[in-house]
Enzyme design. Structure first.
Site, PDB file in Angstrom:
ATOM      1  N   ASP A 195       0.890  -1.157   0.000  1.00  0.00           N
ATOM      2  CA  ASP A 195       0.000   0.000   0.000  1.00  0.00           C
ATOM      3  C   ASP A 195       0.927   1.205   0.000  1.00  0.00           C
ATOM      4  O   ASP A 195       1.945   1.220   0.703  1.00  0.00           O
ATOM      5  CB  ASP A 195      -0.927   0.011   1.208  1.00  0.00           C
ATOM      6  CG  ASP A 195      -2.079   0.983   0.979  1.00  0.00           C
ATOM      7  OD1 ASP A 195      -2.659   0.978  -0.122  1.00  0.00           O
ATOM      8  OD2 ASP A 195      -2.386   1.783   1.886  1.00  0.00           O
TER       9      ASP A 195
ATOM     10  N   HIS B 272      10.321   4.953  -2.960  1.00  0.00           N
ATOM     11  CA  HIS B 272       9.722   4.326  -1.788  1.00  0.00           C
ATOM     12  C   HIS B 272       9.516   2.828  -2.032  1.00  0.00           C
ATOM     13  O   HIS B 272       9.869   1.994  -1.221  1.00  0.00           O
ATOM     14  CB  HIS B 272       8.396   5.018  -1.472  1.00  0.00           C
ATOM     15  CG  HIS B 272       7.502   5.188  -2.677  1.00  0.00           C
ATOM     16  ND1 HIS B 272       7.941   5.747  -3.855  1.00  0.00           N
ATOM     17  CD2 HIS B 272       6.199   4.845  -2.910  1.00  0.00           C
ATOM     18  CE1 HIS B 272       6.958   5.763  -4.746  1.00  0.00           C
ATOM     19  NE2 HIS B 272       5.892   5.211  -4.190  1.00  0.00           N
TER      20      HIS B 272
HETATM   21  P1  IMP Z   1      -2.385   1.939  -3.773  1.00  0.00           P
HETATM   22  O1  IMP Z   1      -2.479   1.240  -5.082  1.00  0.00           O
HETATM   23  O2  IMP Z   1      -3.543   1.772  -2.884  1.00  0.00           O
HETATM   24  O3  IMP Z   1      -1.088   1.672  -3.080  1.00  0.00           O
HETATM   25  O4  IMP Z   1      -2.473   3.477  -4.162  1.00  0.00           O
HETATM   26  C1  IMP Z   1      -1.417   4.302  -4.135  1.00  0.00           C
HETATM   27  C2  IMP Z   1      -1.644   5.481  -5.032  1.00  0.00           C
HETATM   28  O5  IMP Z   1      -0.549   6.350  -4.767  1.00  0.00           O
HETATM   29  C3  IMP Z   1      -1.562   5.125  -6.521  1.00  0.00           C
HETATM   30  O6  IMP Z   1      -2.794   4.990  -7.111  1.00  0.00           O
HETATM   31  C4  IMP Z   1      -0.827   6.328  -7.107  1.00  0.00           C
HETATM   32  O7  IMP Z   1      -1.749   7.319  -7.432  1.00  0.00           O
HETATM   33  C5  IMP Z   1       0.012   6.826  -5.950  1.00  0.00           C
HETATM   34  N1  IMP Z   1       1.380   6.303  -6.053  1.00  0.00           N
HETATM   35  C6  IMP Z   1       1.963   5.316  -5.336  1.00  0.00           C
HETATM   36  N2  IMP Z   1       3.222   5.096  -5.726  1.00  0.00           N
HETATM   37  C7  IMP Z   1       3.443   5.971  -6.729  1.00  0.00           C
HETATM   38  C8  IMP Z   1       4.580   6.225  -7.559  1.00  0.00           C
HETATM   39  O8  IMP Z   1       5.630   5.582  -7.497  1.00  0.00           O
HETATM   40  N3  IMP Z   1       4.411   7.208  -8.462  1.00  0.00           N
HETATM   41  C9  IMP Z   1       3.268   7.928  -8.598  1.00  0.00           C
HETATM   42  N4  IMP Z   1       2.184   7.718  -7.874  1.00  0.00           N
HETATM   43  C10 IMP Z   1       2.267   6.735  -6.939  1.00  0.00           C
END
Ligand code: IMP
Length: 193
Positions: free
Chosen positions: A69, A177
């Site tokens: 996440d 990250h």
């Molecule tokens: P997850 O899929 O619930 O972890 O959502 C994290 C959200 O954070 C993603 O949909 C992206 O919009 C944003 N995000 C996470 N990592 C990145 C990255 O490396 N670059 C750009 N956006 C990111």
């Protein structure tokens, strides 16, 4: 060859991750295993949501799995959008909607510092092991570059004069990250073989 499900529907993330792990590890996405539903992310922490996603796959598909996440914490917004990063501009919004909302929220803000956070939860039976990575940087005042995904065009990591969207995948992964969290995961998997 060891197969792991990486609990994501995001093709951009899967591609980044597959390039970071050794060739002996093959990653399957949720869609690869026939899981087409959105796994609810109802927890209020990155750790909690990563665990929820990994547990969902283990419970319903019985496959070795890890999940991440991730999100963006903006200092001037008291850490928002945080766990709501993916749906900052509302459920079903696009990355462009999210970037527009963030750029508007930071208009006239002198402090544009932010950091990306990534937590990976690896399930081993009932035990979860966590790996965490951070990437400090700042939110640009306009989009730069077109590569990557999500907020990449408006995030400039500290020590660079380019956005994530202007870097190659290898350049980004070395400092991101997710790259930092995955490096710990890979070291852990190597040590436990
Ligand atoms: P997850 O899929 O619930 O972890 O959502 C994290 C959200 O954070 C993603 O949909 C992206 O919009 C944003 N995000 C996470 N990592 C990145 C990255 O490396 N670059 C750009 N956006 C990111």
């Amino acid at each position: 060859m060891t197969e792991f499900v990486f609990a994501t529907h995001n093709a951009g993330k899967l591609k980044e991750l597959q390039a970071m792990v050794p060739p002996s590890i093959k990653l399957l996405s949720l869609d690869d295993i026939g899981c087409h539903e959105e796994i609810p992310e109802t927890e209020t922490t990155f750790k909690g949501n990563a665990l929820l996603k990994a547990q969902h796959v283990q419970k319903h598909y019985g496959l070795p799995c890890f999940a991440d996440d991730s999100g963006l914490e903006v200092t001037a917004l008291d850490g928002a959008p945080g766990v709501y990063t993916a749906r900052y501009a509302g459920v079903g919004c696009t990355s462009d909607d999210n970037m527009d909302k963030l750029l508007a929220a930071l208009e006239n803000q002198s402090d544009r510092s932010a950091r990306f956070v990534c937590v990976i939860a690896l399930l081993q039976g009932n035990e979860a092991v966590y790996f965490e990575g951070f990437c400090p940087g700042e939110i640009l005042s306009e989009r730069q570059g077109t590569d990557g995904f999500g907020y990449d065009p408006i995030f400039k990591p500290n020590g660079f004069d380019r956005s994530f969207a202007q870097m190659t995948m290898a350049e980004k992964s070395a400092i991101s990250h997710r790259g930092k969290a995955v490096a710990q995961l890979v070291a852990f998997l190597k040590n436990s073989q």
